[in-house]
Each structure stands twice: as structure tokens, then as C-alpha cells.
Write an enzyme that holds these catalytic residues in place. Sequence first.
Site, PDB file in Angstrom:
ATOM      1  N   ASN A 148      -2.732  -0.322  -4.474  1.00 55.88           N
ATOM      2  CA  ASN A 148      -3.168  -1.176  -5.580  1.00 55.88           C
ATOM      3  C   ASN A 148      -4.583  -0.798  -6.016  1.00 55.88           C
ATOM      4  O   ASN A 148      -4.928  -0.879  -7.188  1.00 55.88           O
ATOM      5  CB  ASN A 148      -3.142  -2.640  -5.153  1.00 55.88           C
ATOM      6  CG  ASN A 148      -3.752  -3.542  -6.199  1.00 55.88           C
ATOM      7  OD1 ASN A 148      -3.226  -3.657  -7.301  1.00 55.88           O
ATOM      8  ND2 ASN A 148      -4.896  -4.143  -5.882  1.00 55.88           N
ATOM      9  N   ASP A 192      -9.189  -1.305  -8.995  1.00 48.82           N
ATOM     10  CA  ASP A 192      -7.730  -1.192  -9.137  1.00 48.82           C
ATOM     11  C   ASP A 192      -7.355   0.184  -9.673  1.00 48.82           C
ATOM     12  O   ASP A 192      -7.924   0.652 -10.663  1.00 48.82           O
ATOM     13  CB  ASP A 192      -7.212  -2.250 -10.119  1.00 48.82           C
ATOM     14  CG  ASP A 192      -7.126  -3.618  -9.476  1.00 48.82           C
ATOM     15  OD1 ASP A 192      -8.188  -4.208  -9.213  1.00 48.82           O
ATOM     16  OD2 ASP A 192      -6.002  -4.086  -9.240  1.00 48.82           O
ATOM     17  N   ASP A 239       0.870  -2.882   0.605  1.00 50.07           N
ATOM     18  CA  ASP A 239      -0.108  -3.950   0.460  1.00 50.07           C
ATOM     19  C   ASP A 239      -0.116  -4.488  -0.976  1.00 50.07           C
ATOM     20  O   ASP A 239      -0.055  -3.708  -1.936  1.00 50.07           O
ATOM     21  CB  ASP A 239      -1.500  -3.386   0.809  1.00 50.07           C
ATOM     22  CG  ASP A 239      -2.574  -4.456   0.805  1.00 50.07           C
ATOM     23  OD1 ASP A 239      -2.383  -5.477   1.479  1.00 50.07           O
ATOM     24  OD2 ASP A 239      -3.611  -4.264   0.120  1.00 50.07           O
ATOM     25  N   GLU A 259       4.437  -6.529   0.790  1.00 49.02           N
ATOM     26  CA  GLU A 259       3.738  -7.811   0.857  1.00 49.02           C
ATOM     27  C   GLU A 259       3.711  -8.412  -0.543  1.00 49.02           C
ATOM     28  O   GLU A 259       2.871  -8.056  -1.362  1.00 49.02           O
ATOM     29  CB  GLU A 259       2.303  -7.622   1.367  1.00 49.02           C
ATOM     30  CG  GLU A 259       1.548  -8.950   1.481  1.00 49.02           C
ATOM     31  CD  GLU A 259       0.037  -8.827   1.325  1.00 49.02           C
ATOM     32  OE1 GLU A 259      -0.659  -9.760   1.716  1.00 49.02           O
ATOM     33  OE2 GLU A 259      -0.458  -7.805   0.787  1.00 49.02           O
TER      34      GLU A 259
END
Length: 530
Positions: A133, A199, A229, A265
Amino acid sequence: MLCSSFMTACGGTTTKTPENALEAMQQVNVQELNVIEDNYRNVYEIFPYSFCDSDGDGIGDIQGIISKLDYIKELGINSIWLTPVHQSTTYHKYDVIDYYSIDAQFGTVEDYEQLLEEAHNRDMTVLMDLVVNHTSSSHPWFFEAKQYIKSLAPGQQPSAEECPYVDYYVFSNEYKSGFTKIEGTEWYYESQFWSGMPDLNLDSEAVRNEIDQIVQFWLDKGVDGFRLDAVTSYYTGNDTKNIEFLTWLNDCVKEKKADAYIVGECWTNSVTYTNYYASGVDSFFNFDFATNVGTIANALNSGSGADKFGEKIVLVDEMMAANNPNYIGAAFTSNHDNGRAAGVLPGDANKLKMAQAMAMMMGGSYYLYYGDEVGMKGSGDDENKRAPMQWSTDSTADGMCKSVATRVIEMTHGSVETQAEDPDSLLNYVKQGLLLRNMYPEIARGTNEVITECSSTDVLVLKKNYEGSELLIVMNISANANTVDLSSVSINGKEVGDFEVAGTLLVSAEMVTVEEATLQMPAYAIEILK
Ligand code: CA
């Protein structure tokens, strides 16, 4: 009398009256192991910084993990997930500087290769935490991009032809929510978590090529799969784009290694995370059941109902299956971001035992957060959820790590050392639970059906069916003894008189007994019949 059919429960060949919970469970849990080496696993989550220190600097490391693989294997675990291990400036290493490295605090790439080999020698798979991410703001990609942005003349637009790395992140010359200003310029960059975690621009073909190469590199080393993640933050607030990207990433991994396993996740509710299964990703953590507000904690703390717990299992199974028939559920009670079960279920070790058992019996893969097998505590600041693994109550004992906690955390349930010696301990209970998962493939892989006429607030009767083989799991999740009449139930074409006791989980020496068609269940007892 049903003693001939309920052989083990009635004493069978071993007639010695058990003196403790472990003896009682060991009289029953005697079936041979039947471990299928697919992606339904008993997974142990390791936070490397706090797990086991091999060289005396107080920081957990890869060699420390290797030294504990036998311990982990003996728990009944057959997969490990390490939170990030790449070069990073933080102790948790969720801000990566070099995806091809192992952080020097933890060891070297050679150490990691040794870990893979030693784990594989023990029939354990290794899952790598893949954080795509964002990177660290100290990652060379970001450093280059930021230098370039700083070099722009007022009004000049960035060009990926001049600096390819500007395309790796999301820059804007107007402020937006979650953006950080680049000092001395009119430019901002997206950093939804904090300024130190810019990001990545996942629309960029160049970024996707980088991820492709990172995945290839570690699969070539022997990594068996990835834990992804923060998948809801890939495109913050845009589930459709997140699922599109996950579809790409899943294909990217599976075309390199068809039997690789991926767990994401997706920290939301089941209505949302079950939709993410449409990406083809094998698993998403089953958050609705976990943490202090989840179904398991509610059932044990506020009596929301064993039957409701069962109905929720079936409902979420259906929602996952609707999006991916090959889904693998991912049950857990706590992880490195959530208060540990021992704080969520305070005071009572029996509730801790039951919480782990409930997660184990749900089906799919089961994730055990390091230290939860001995009821470690920790809540509040993230650091407190990542306290040193309690190998010993002596903080200077071999392997013990220094604490990152922001306060002193009183460990009330003892250490691995003390619990290993205690036949009534949580540690010995968890091992028996994992043993049952390793004896009966039906538990992880079977379909779930609640036998509603036998279930109640206190008791869940759950039928599993895996390839035509049925198991009946009877769980008394309450502090009260309960009776369960099974006269209406049939499994494997048999009526209750012909059921056999297949396994049990107990919190004391008091065993489940049988009278006609009725089970007498002590508090917090589980009986498995076939
Ligand atoms: Ca160390």
C-alpha cells in the site's frame, strides 16, 4: 447403556481416573494424525522484534525464530506468518525501505533462506507480510521522486519521463485529505497512514512491475505465500478498485506458484470483507469474530449465544462462498493491532481456552498470535500488543527480548516455562485443540451446519461434513454444566447410540459423560463425536 459405542467416554481400555485436564484430554484424543498438506493450516503469527533474541541485543531475530521452530511445531502449528522483516526505520517494519533485504536488526537474507529451509524440513509453510500500500518515506523511490518535485519550477508539472519515480506515488498540487505537504514546494503527496508512509500509486504499470519482481524474488527463495497488509487502503474508500488490484496481485502470485496461499488484511466487517473474496485471494481475516467487539468475545463475555455464534459461522461461510467457492476462512482472536484475548476476556483462563477453541472449530485456517497460547496480555498502544514473548517469567532468560511496551504489562497467566509444567494450563489446552485439528480434516475443511434443536445460548452443536465424512462438535461455552440431548441427531448414517467419541477439550479433569442419548457437559467442555 451406551458404553460400548461411547467407548472412550466410558473409560474404554484406560480406566485410570484422570487427575487433571491434560490427562483427561489425552485419554480421549488418541486418534492418529491426519494432516493434509494443503492451504488449510494452523498458522502462528510472529512479531519478529519481540519473539526470540538469539544474539543478546534484546531484539528478536530470524535465528531466534529458527531456534523456536521445534517449539512451534510441537504446538501443532504447520505455518508461520512473520510480520514485515525488510529493511525499515521502525521496530514494526511496516514502512519498507528495501523489499529485497532483511532488516539488519533481524539478520540477513541468508538467515531468512535458512528459516525457509528449516521450516520446510518440519512441513511448515512460511507466509511473508507484503506491504505494498505504501513504502517508507526513506525508500529510494520516494527520495528520488521528492528531490525531483523539489526541483520543479513554479507551475511546472512533473513528468515521469524526467523522473520515473514520480509515477510511483500520488502527488498533487492541491491539498487533499490524507496528503502531506513537501516542504519548500506547493506539492503534496498521499500518505493516508502518516507522512512517513507515502502511498504507492497502484495504477502505475511501473509499480506493478516492481511488485511482480518482488513477489518473484521471494517465491524463488521458497516463500509459500503472502499476508497482504492494509488492502482497504490500496485505494482508500474504493472497494471496487481494491478488489480489481487484488485480482491482479492474486493472478501475479498464482501464475508464478499455483499453490501459493494469500491472506489479506481487510479490516472491515463481514459484509465488506466477504466481497473481497471475488478477487480470488484465498483468505481474508474473519474480523467479525475477533477482537473485543467480535462474536467470540460477545458470546463469552455477554452471553450473546453459542447458537448465534454458530449461525454467524454458517452465514459468513455462505457469504464467502458466494464470492469464491474456493474460499478458506481465516479465524483468529487477536493480532498485533488488537488488544490481546487475555485482556478482552479478563480474569478467567477458562474463557481464554474457550475463545481459542471457538476460533479453531470455526473452519478454514486458524491463526494464533504469538504468546496467546500462554495468555499474554497487552492492549492500548500498539507497542503493548507486541510485548516480549514470555518464554520465561525471568526477563533475562535466554531468548527474551526487550520490551517495546509503553507501560509495564503484568503477565498474569505465566510463561511457556511455567505452563509447560502445568497440565491444566492454557498452553496444554491449545496444544490439544491444535492436535484435534491435525487429526480431523473435517474441522478445517468441512461445511458447517448448526443443529438448532440441540443448540442454545450455552451450547452449540455443529455438524461438519468433509467429503462425506461427518463430525459432530458439541461445545458448552458457558461456566455452567449443561446436558445435551442428541436423540434427534444422526451423523455418518448412525443414530446417537452408535456415535463414537472422537475428541475432547476440557478445562479440568471432569470429563463429558453419556447417559442414554444425553451428554453431560461440564463447564467449558467440548466433545467431538463421529
Ligand atoms: Ca537479536
